[in-house]
Design a protein around this motif. Structure first.
Motif, PDB file in Angstrom:
ATOM      1  N   SER A 212       0.801  -1.453  -0.001  1.00 28.91           N
ATOM      2  CA  SER A 212       0.324  -0.224   0.167  1.00 28.91           C
ATOM      3  C   SER A 212       0.833   1.582   0.164  1.00 28.91           C
ATOM      4  O   SER A 212      -0.037   1.838   0.014  1.00 28.91           O
ATOM      5  N   ASP A 273      -0.217  -7.926  10.317  1.00 29.79           N
ATOM      6  CA  ASP A 273       0.542  -6.922  10.351  1.00 29.79           C
ATOM      7  C   ASP A 273       1.892  -7.502   9.228  1.00 29.79           C
ATOM      8  O   ASP A 273       2.442  -8.301  10.121  1.00 29.79           O
ATOM      9  N   THR A 357      -0.258  -5.396   2.203  1.00 26.99           N
ATOM     10  CA  THR A 357      -1.472  -5.610   2.252  1.00 26.99           C
ATOM     11  C   THR A 357      -2.314  -6.606   1.787  1.00 26.99           C
ATOM     12  O   THR A 357      -3.479  -7.038   1.779  1.00 26.99           O
TER      13      THR A 357
END
Length: 423
Positions: A212, A273, A357
């Motif tokens: 991203s 994450d 992402t």
């Protein structure tokens, strides 16, 4: 009266004419078995013909004892197949078939011609020379069973008619779901599940990673060599690689990113994450890099721009990305660079961060992670532990490895063992 010759039944039917399927079919036929090979596409080895960007990384020549460390899942299960037909066996097989091979950087083995077709054609010739009957444009619809034994297959032929062929042994080599245009659409998983096998969740492996980062689009076409990459999951480093990283409209790719993708994909599925950091100057310590920057600035006129300094340090596509990352206008004079800004530049060159992402879909994945559970298959024969006479080989199994020729070796080793039809 002329005697009508009775049709001889087949000893084994192989479903799927990819690398594993052709190896299995040729092996069985060489041992004197009557073999029928069914392929739903119009030619065999469609995926083999495009693999390795059309060059085909056949196997890896590293010592056999190091091979297991490159198999990401079920390496212990794979060991008997590899012992039966290892990477040296693969090299000998193709060289005896007339395909000259080269060993390149990273011990990767390619045909000297640079043409993947030579590998696919050698496998096809192996089948023809040993009398394998091949039917193309033939879609298998069911593996038939009688009790806990294989009874044959149902299929739709190229004219659209449903037919059945009775046979006591079937080898399932239908591949995964990566590169579906080559015919790998997951049929084998459905057949296996219908027969009581457990299918480990399917996900892309060796696939580009999607970031991203707001400036990622500026890097399209960039290839970075000799960089160090670290994959962080929930801010903890889990994997470190050194080598090439590339950027394209598909995402972050190249050998380093593809090897890391297996861990990244699993983490993203678990909604964790994920970040990828790049050390653009791994050969330089922060101190040596500081001295290099000081020398570059000393050789520049005070009115030259920060962007020109960056151009001396990194490829052009990274200039605007780094300038934005550091919040320093590229037309800032180098004479106005503060010590704090130079320290931030050093930190960015040593640890450029890309939030990850998403990942590219199966269309762009080299191989499939997941598949038929290996603890439901006999590792010494590749025969199902649930259905007698049913064998598996290749990507349909929950077996995948790093990039570098390892996944094709899995296909050849398991295909050879399955084709031996051991009991």
């Amino acid at each position: 009266m002329e005697q009508i010759e009775e049709k001889q039944p087949f000893d084994v039917i192989v479903v799927g004419a990819g690398a594993a399927g052709m190896m299995a079919a040729g092996t069985a036929a060489q041992a004197g078995k009557r073999v029928l090979l069914l392929e739903k596409m119009d030619k065999s080895g469609r995926k083999v013909r495009i693999t390795g960007k059309g060059r085909c990384n056949v196997t890896n020549a590293r010592p056999a004892e190091e091979f297991a460390s490159q198999v990401r899942t079920n390496a212990v299960f794979f060991a008997p197949a590899f012992a039966e037909f290892n990477n040296r066996s693969t090299i000998r097989f193709f060289e005896r078939a007339g395909v000259k091979l080269d060993i390149e950087r990273g011990d990767r083995v390619f045909p000297k011609s640079g043409k993947a077709w030579d590998i696919a054609n050698a496998l096809l010739a192996y089948c023809f020379e040993n009398g394998v009957k091949i039917l193309y444009d033939t879609r298998v619809t069911q593996i038939m069973t009688l009790g806990d034994k294989v009874f044959g297959v149902r299929y739709v032929n190229k004219r659209g008619f449903e037919r059945k062929e009775e046979c006591a042994q079937v080898i399932l080599t239908t591949g995964g779901v990566s590169y579906p245009a080559t015919g790998s659409t997951g049929d084998g998983y459905a057949f296996a599940a219908d027969l009581g096998h457990t299918i480990e969740p399917l996900r892309p492996s060796l696939t580009p990673l999607v970031s991203s980062h707001p400036r990622i689009g500026n890097l399209d076409g960039l290839l970075l060599r000799n960089v160090k990459a670290v994959l962080l999951i929930d801010n903890e480093p889990v994997r470190e690689e050194f080598g090439e990283i590339g950027f394209s409209e598909r995402g972050i790719e190249g050998a380093v990113a593809l090897r890391m993708s297996r861990d990244a994909v699993d983490a993203l599925i678990d909604e964790r994450d994920v970040k990828l950091t790049l050390d653009l100057k791994p050969a330089l310590t922060a101190e040596i890099l500081r001295e290099r920057i000081a020398r570059e600035i000393a050789e520049m006129a005070p009115t030259e721009f920060f962007g020109e300094l960056l151009r001396k340090l990194v490829p052009k596509p990274l200039v605007m990305l780094l300038a934005n990352e550091l919040e320093i206008p590229p037309r800032n004079y180098v004479s106005k660079l503060t010590e704090d800004r130079i320290e931030r530049l050093i930190a960015a060159l040593k640890c450029l961060t890309f939030p990850i992402t998403d990942y590219a879909p199966f269309e762009y994945a080299v191989t499939t992670a997941g598949g038929v559970r290996c603890d439901e298959v006999n590792p010494c024969t590749m025969e199902s532990l649930k259905v007698k006479g049913l064998y598996f080989a290749g990507e349909v199994l929950d077996l995948d490895a790093n990039t570098g020729g390892y996944n094709l070796q899995i296909a050849f080793s398991t295909g050879r063992l399955a084709g031996m039809l051991k009991k």
